[in-house]
Design a protein around this motif. Structure first.
Motif, PDB file in Angstrom:
ATOM      1  N   TRP A 116       0.814  -1.214   0.000  1.00 29.26           N
ATOM      2  CA  TRP A 116       0.000   0.000   0.000  1.00 29.26           C
ATOM      3  C   TRP A 116       0.851   1.270   0.000  1.00 29.26           C
ATOM      4  O   TRP A 116       0.529   2.253  -0.673  1.00 29.26           O
ATOM      5  CB  TRP A 116      -0.956   0.018   1.185  1.00 29.26           C
ATOM      6  N   TYR A 139     -12.704   4.320   2.006  1.00 36.31           N
ATOM      7  CA  TYR A 139     -11.465   3.635   1.631  1.00 36.31           C
ATOM      8  C   TYR A 139     -10.465   4.640   1.059  1.00 36.31           C
ATOM      9  O   TYR A 139     -10.801   5.420   0.154  1.00 36.31           O
ATOM     10  CB  TYR A 139     -11.721   2.586   0.545  1.00 36.31           C
ATOM     11  N   ALA A 141      -7.603   5.351  -1.490  1.00 37.06           N
ATOM     12  CA  ALA A 141      -7.373   4.734  -2.795  1.00 37.06           C
ATOM     13  C   ALA A 141      -6.554   5.671  -3.673  1.00 37.06           C
ATOM     14  O   ALA A 141      -6.411   6.870  -3.368  1.00 37.06           O
ATOM     15  CB  ALA A 141      -8.699   4.391  -3.481  1.00 37.06           C
ATOM     16  N   VAL A 154      -6.966   0.071  -3.823  1.00 39.62           N
ATOM     17  CA  VAL A 154      -7.771   0.399  -2.650  1.00 39.62           C
ATOM     18  C   VAL A 154      -7.163  -0.213  -1.393  1.00 39.62           C
ATOM     19  O   VAL A 154      -6.846  -1.412  -1.359  1.00 39.62           O
ATOM     20  CB  VAL A 154      -9.218  -0.109  -2.809  1.00 39.62           C
ATOM     21  N   THR A 163      -7.077  -4.252  -6.269  1.00 42.24           N
ATOM     22  CA  THR A 163      -6.912  -3.442  -7.472  1.00 42.24           C
ATOM     23  C   THR A 163      -8.071  -3.689  -8.435  1.00 42.24           C
ATOM     24  O   THR A 163      -8.538  -4.825  -8.592  1.00 42.24           O
ATOM     25  CB  THR A 163      -5.583  -3.761  -8.189  1.00 42.24           C
TER      26      THR A 163
END
Length: 220
Positions: A116, A139, A141, A154, A163
């Motif tokens: 991430w 979320y 993102a 995300v 994804t």
């Protein structure tokens, strides 16, 4: 060196980033984790550091079994004929008008123990039309153009990053060689982003609403 345009975010995000710098805040403000997941502040996109958690289970199983068990999920994504593509690590669903949607994931490994961070901080040099966004207001993102369309990555509150990509189907007679590529011009990137990114965000919302009701980046 990547071009400046590869790092553009919205004017609001830049203004919020300047405010965060002046106030000395290093980590984005956020509510405590909860169930259902709390809404995230809109200015989260201005911060490099987020109060993320990684304790939730992964959502994408690494194959197309979700779509085999739930045909309505395929229909809600406006797709058909789900098949797993091991190269992109995603389940690919064909769509009308020559497009396709790919649902996949990036999981931790020895080379990328925290995937991430790489998405949020834009560690790749091959990014075009990069944006930090919030999906469903719950979320964290990012959306970005890549060689195969627009990718939305995300943060689901797990070590896994989900994804969602929407792009053009490869020609029947060959691969992607003759398809438009991002990075040739600002105008082309704008056209590609307008064509694919809103649809990729909608596909991400559809998928998350179906497989993660009440979930979010800070869901407990």
């Amino acid at each position: 060196m990547p071009s400046v345009r590869n790092r553009w975010t919205t004017t609001a995000a830049l203004a919020a980033a300047a405010l965060a710098l002046l106030s000395g805040c290093a980590v984005a403000p956020a509510p405590a984790p909860g169930k259902p997941a709390p809404r995230l502040p809109a200015d989260s996109v201005a911060y490099d550091e987020l109060p993320v958690i990684t304790t939730r289970p992964k959502l994408f199983p690494g194959d197309c079994s979700q779509f085999d068990r739930d045909p309505q999920l395929t229909q809600r994504l406006q797709g058909r004929s789900p098949r797993f593509n091991s190269f992109v690590k995603a389940c690919v669903l064909l769509r009308s008008a020559g497009t396709q949607v790919e649902i996949g994931s990036t999981d931790p490994d020895r080379r990328l123990p925290q995937p991430w961070i790489g998405y949020w901080k834009a560690y790749s040099y091959g990014l075009y039309h990069f944006r930090r966004i919030l999906v469903l207001d719950r979320y964290y993102a990012v959306s970005q153009l890549d060689q195969n369309g627009c990718l939305v990555a995300v943060n689901i509150g797990a070590a896994q990053v989900v994804t969602v990509r929407v792009g053009a189907q490869p020609p029947v007679t060959g691969g992607y060689e003759n398809m438009p590529r991002p990075g040739d011009s600002v105008e082309q990137d704008r056209r590609m982003a307008n064509a694919f990114c809103p649809d990729a965000v909608r596909a991400a919302e559809t998928y998350l609403n179906e497989v993660d009701p009440g979930g979010g980046s800070l869901a407990s």
